[in-house]
Write a protein that holds these residues in place. Structure first.
Motif, PDB file in Angstrom:
ATOM      1  N   UNK A   1      -9.571  10.304 -22.108  1.00  0.00           N
ATOM      2  CA  UNK A   1      -8.350   9.637 -20.715  1.00  0.00           C
ATOM      3  C   UNK A   1      -8.594   9.581 -19.788  1.00  0.00           C
ATOM      4  N   UNK A   2      -8.940   8.623 -18.899  1.00  0.00           N
ATOM      5  CA  UNK A   2      -8.764   8.707 -17.411  1.00  0.00           C
ATOM      6  C   UNK A   2      -9.189   9.180 -16.381  1.00  0.00           C
ATOM      7  N   UNK A   3      -7.681   9.713 -17.116  1.00  0.00           N
ATOM      8  CA  UNK A   3      -6.983  10.877 -15.971  1.00  0.00           C
ATOM      9  C   UNK A   3      -6.105  12.167 -17.230  1.00  0.00           C
ATOM     10  N   UNK A   4      -6.278  13.602 -16.420  1.00  0.00           N
ATOM     11  CA  UNK A   4      -5.292  14.407 -16.948  1.00  0.00           C
ATOM     12  C   UNK A   4      -4.164  14.676 -16.327  1.00  0.00           C
TER      13      UNK A   4
ATOM     14  N   UNK B   1     -10.871  12.717 -15.226  1.00  0.00           N
ATOM     15  CA  UNK B   1     -10.236  13.312 -13.632  1.00  0.00           C
ATOM     16  C   UNK B   1      -9.303  14.277 -14.245  1.00  0.00           C
ATOM     17  N   UNK B   2      -9.722  15.496 -13.051  1.00  0.00           N
ATOM     18  CA  UNK B   2      -8.498  16.267 -13.776  1.00  0.00           C
ATOM     19  C   UNK B   2      -7.565  16.918 -12.457  1.00  0.00           C
ATOM     20  N   UNK B   3      -5.622  16.148 -12.616  1.00  0.00           N
ATOM     21  CA  UNK B   3      -4.953  16.712 -11.544  1.00  0.00           C
ATOM     22  C   UNK B   3      -3.906  16.845 -11.626  1.00  0.00           C
ATOM     23  N   UNK B   4      -4.217  19.081 -10.796  1.00  0.00           N
ATOM     24  CA  UNK B   4      -2.636  19.713 -11.025  1.00  0.00           C
ATOM     25  C   UNK B   4      -1.773  19.302 -10.655  1.00  0.00           C
TER      26      UNK B   4
ATOM     27  N   UNK C   1     -10.112  17.940  -9.474  1.00  0.00           N
ATOM     28  CA  UNK C   1     -10.272  16.736  -8.593  1.00  0.00           C
ATOM     29  C   UNK C   1      -9.640  16.210  -7.165  1.00  0.00           C
ATOM     30  N   UNK C   2      -7.742  16.524  -7.803  1.00  0.00           N
ATOM     31  CA  UNK C   2      -6.943  16.320  -7.113  1.00  0.00           C
ATOM     32  C   UNK C   2      -5.593  18.260  -7.361  1.00  0.00           C
ATOM     33  N   UNK C   3      -5.444  18.409  -5.893  1.00  0.00           N
ATOM     34  CA  UNK C   3      -4.089  19.667  -6.577  1.00  0.00           C
ATOM     35  C   UNK C   3      -3.627  18.757  -5.874  1.00  0.00           C
ATOM     36  N   UNK C   4      -2.029  18.657  -6.782  1.00  0.00           N
ATOM     37  CA  UNK C   4      -0.659  17.853  -5.939  1.00  0.00           C
ATOM     38  C   UNK C   4       0.071  19.752  -5.752  1.00  0.00           C
TER      39      UNK C   4
ATOM     40  N   UNK D   1      -8.896  17.793  -4.045  1.00  0.00           N
ATOM     41  CA  UNK D   1      -9.011  16.836  -3.377  1.00  0.00           C
ATOM     42  C   UNK D   1      -7.200  18.019  -3.075  1.00  0.00           C
ATOM     43  N   UNK D   2      -6.255  18.110  -1.651  1.00  0.00           N
ATOM     44  CA  UNK D   2      -5.299  18.998  -1.879  1.00  0.00           C
ATOM     45  C   UNK D   2      -4.344  17.966  -1.105  1.00  0.00           C
ATOM     46  N   UNK D   3      -2.708  17.197  -2.244  1.00  0.00           N
ATOM     47  CA  UNK D   3      -1.628  16.668  -1.005  1.00  0.00           C
ATOM     48  C   UNK D   3      -1.142  17.684  -1.885  1.00  0.00           C
ATOM     49  N   UNK D   4      -0.323  17.363   0.061  1.00  0.00           N
ATOM     50  CA  UNK D   4       0.974  18.038  -0.450  1.00  0.00           C
ATOM     51  C   UNK D   4       1.854  17.351   0.060  1.00  0.00           C
TER      52      UNK D   4
END
Length: 268
Positions: A168-171, A204-207, A229-232, A251-254
């Motif tokens: 998959x492209x993104x989890x 890509x792993x997005x948590x 890769x990213x934490x939201x 990357x950390x997104x808030x």
């Protein structure tokens, strides 16, 4: 104030102070003793608090505790909605996206039904149901098999075998807890195994994790902080947690949660 909003306010106070008295809630919320006791009964039935004489205290949070889906869905609703909206912006049309089980990924699913030509892989019965109800002909949804957990995740050998054949492209990964020592964790050993396979299958792993997840440690680690890769998360995240995550993750997104009044107005 609606019953659900009142119960959320009670729950947040219990988490902040460790316990509440019925008399204090009656005075502060301006409702009857019977109403407060009914609210505490609802929260206790869902495993969110423990009733004691004259009030309630926070429920235990051991490393193997796994609340049911209904119980978790009441927690941090504004934060989860904000996180879901921000995470949905990361998903491009025509891609293959995996969503793990959890109430934050379930909230995200409601936003992804508007993204065209998605292929969605999930081990969540609840997430799959969101897409099934939307019935979009341009979306493909794959619900992998397995043994069902209290949080409505499908896990175990069947789930692991299915995921191993996928790319998959993104989890989009929901977690029980995150910490600098243990990384991203879950209280369910079989779910951890399945989620590790999902991590391996994704480019890509997005948590997705609200601020209350920081410092919580489940019994099994899914991935280290550096693998994300990213934490939201949301703006309630402490400065210490922000610094620690920024040092380790890509990357950390808030996201800024809306107030209850804003959420109610948006629903009208």
């Amino acid at each position: 104030m609606l019953a659900q909003q009142r119960q959320q306010a009670i729950l947040e106070r219990i988490r902040r102070t460790g316990g509440v008295r019925v008399a204090e809630l009656v005075r502060d919320l301006g409702v009857s003793d019977m109403t407060i006791r009914r609210d505490l009964e609802v929260l206790a039935d869902r495993g969110l608090v423990e009733k004691v004489h004259g009030g309630a205290t926070a429920a235990g949070t051991g490393s193997t505790e796994e609340p049911g889906f209904a119980a978790k869905s009441m927690r941090q609703q504004p934060e989860k909605e904000a996180i879901a909206r921000r995470a949905a912006e990361l998903v491009r049309p025509g891609t293959a996206v995996a969503l793990s089980a959890g109430t934050t990924t379930w909230t995200l699913a409601h936003h992804l039904v508007d993204v065209p030509e998605l292929t969605v892989i999930t081990n969540s019965v609840q997430v799959a149901d969101v897409f099934h109800r939307a019935a979009r002909s341009d979306q493909t949804v794959v619900l992998i098999g397995g043994v069902r957990t209290p949080s409505d995740a499908l896990v175990g050998p069947v789930a692991v075998a299915a995921v191993r054949s996928l790319n998959v492209d993104t989890l989009m990964l929901g977690v029980h807890g995150m910490s600098s020592r243990a990384g991203f964790t879950t209280p369910n050993l079989l779910e951890a195994e399945t989620n590790r396979e999902l991590v391996a299958a994704a480019q890509q792993l997005v948590v997705l994790a609200d601020h209350t997840k920081w410092g919580t440690v489940g019994i099994s680690t899914i991935a280290g902080l550096e693998q994300a890769h990213v934490v939201v998360s949301d703006t309630g995240l402490s400065e210490e947690a922000r610094a620690e995550l920024s040092e380790h993750v890509g990357t950390l997104l808030l996201a800024e949660p809306s107030t209850h009044a804003e959420l109610e107005a948006a629903a009208l």
